[in-house]
Design a protein around this motif. Sequence first.
Motif, PDB file in Angstrom:
ATOM      1  N   PHE A  77     -58.126  -9.250 -30.659  1.00 29.01           N
ATOM      2  CA  PHE A  77     -57.753 -10.448 -30.478  1.00 29.01           C
ATOM      3  C   PHE A  77     -56.729 -10.879 -31.709  1.00 29.01           C
ATOM      4  O   PHE A  77     -55.747 -11.498 -31.873  1.00 29.01           O
ATOM      5  CB  PHE A  77     -58.731 -11.646 -30.618  1.00 29.01           C
ATOM      6  N   GLU A  78     -57.193 -10.219 -32.937  1.00 24.27           N
ATOM      7  CA  GLU A  78     -56.635 -10.483 -34.406  1.00 24.27           C
ATOM      8  C   GLU A  78     -55.201  -9.839 -34.297  1.00 24.27           C
ATOM      9  O   GLU A  78     -54.284 -10.405 -34.987  1.00 24.27           O
ATOM     10  CB  GLU A  78     -57.352 -10.061 -35.344  1.00 24.27           C
ATOM     11  N   HIS A  79     -55.067  -8.865 -33.508  1.00 26.13           N
ATOM     12  CA  HIS A  79     -53.617  -8.270 -33.682  1.00 26.13           C
ATOM     13  C   HIS A  79     -52.794  -8.353 -32.299  1.00 26.13           C
ATOM     14  O   HIS A  79     -51.711  -7.634 -32.127  1.00 26.13           O
ATOM     15  CB  HIS A  79     -53.877  -6.758 -34.008  1.00 26.13           C
ATOM     16  N   ILE A  80     -53.108  -9.448 -31.470  1.00 25.35           N
ATOM     17  CA  ILE A  80     -52.388  -9.764 -30.258  1.00 25.35           C
ATOM     18  C   ILE A  80     -50.954  -9.904 -30.717  1.00 25.35           C
ATOM     19  O   ILE A  80     -50.066  -9.636 -30.063  1.00 25.35           O
ATOM     20  CB  ILE A  80     -52.886 -10.413 -29.230  1.00 25.35           C
TER      21      ILE A  80
ATOM     22  N   VAL B  80     -54.785  -0.621 -31.455  1.00 23.71           N
ATOM     23  CA  VAL B  80     -53.998   0.528 -32.038  1.00 23.71           C
ATOM     24  C   VAL B  80     -53.691   0.170 -33.370  1.00 23.71           C
ATOM     25  O   VAL B  80     -53.215   0.895 -34.416  1.00 23.71           O
ATOM     26  CB  VAL B  80     -52.447   0.653 -31.254  1.00 23.71           C
ATOM     27  N   TYR B  81     -54.015  -1.090 -34.252  1.00 25.34           N
ATOM     28  CA  TYR B  81     -53.741  -1.506 -35.373  1.00 25.34           C
ATOM     29  C   TYR B  81     -54.810  -1.390 -36.342  1.00 25.34           C
ATOM     30  O   TYR B  81     -54.677  -1.041 -37.368  1.00 25.34           O
ATOM     31  CB  TYR B  81     -53.218  -2.995 -35.083  1.00 25.34           C
TER      32      TYR B  81
ATOM     33  N   ALA C 255     -60.708  -3.206 -28.512  1.00 29.03           N
ATOM     34  CA  ALA C 255     -59.878  -3.516 -28.034  1.00 29.03           C
ATOM     35  C   ALA C 255     -60.302  -5.084 -27.030  1.00 29.03           C
ATOM     36  O   ALA C 255     -61.021  -4.689 -26.313  1.00 29.03           O
ATOM     37  CB  ALA C 255     -59.037  -2.734 -27.332  1.00 29.03           C
ATOM     38  N   ASP C 256     -59.553  -6.169 -27.152  1.00 28.69           N
ATOM     39  CA  ASP C 256     -59.906  -7.185 -26.230  1.00 28.69           C
ATOM     40  C   ASP C 256     -58.810  -7.235 -25.182  1.00 28.69           C
ATOM     41  O   ASP C 256     -59.144  -8.038 -24.021  1.00 28.69           O
ATOM     42  CB  ASP C 256     -59.941  -8.428 -27.146  1.00 28.69           C
TER      43      ASP C 256
END
Length: 56
Positions: free
Chosen positions: A10-13, A44-45, A50-51
């Motif tokens: 969620f943080e990197h969407i 990937v970040y 992963a969400d």
Amino acid sequence: MSEMRLYCCFEHIELAFEEVIEEYEQAPNFEKLEDKHKLSTRCVYCSNPADYLVTN
């Protein structure tokens, strides 16, 4: 062109969205991953679970 598939938390969407837009100049598609996929799929970040799956 090949399909871009980015798994992210969620943080990197937003980063995943920006990457798809920059590469393909179109809005990305995204779907929330089911709980059974979260255990083995990593962002990937940051390598957290992963969400989402973001694609072109």
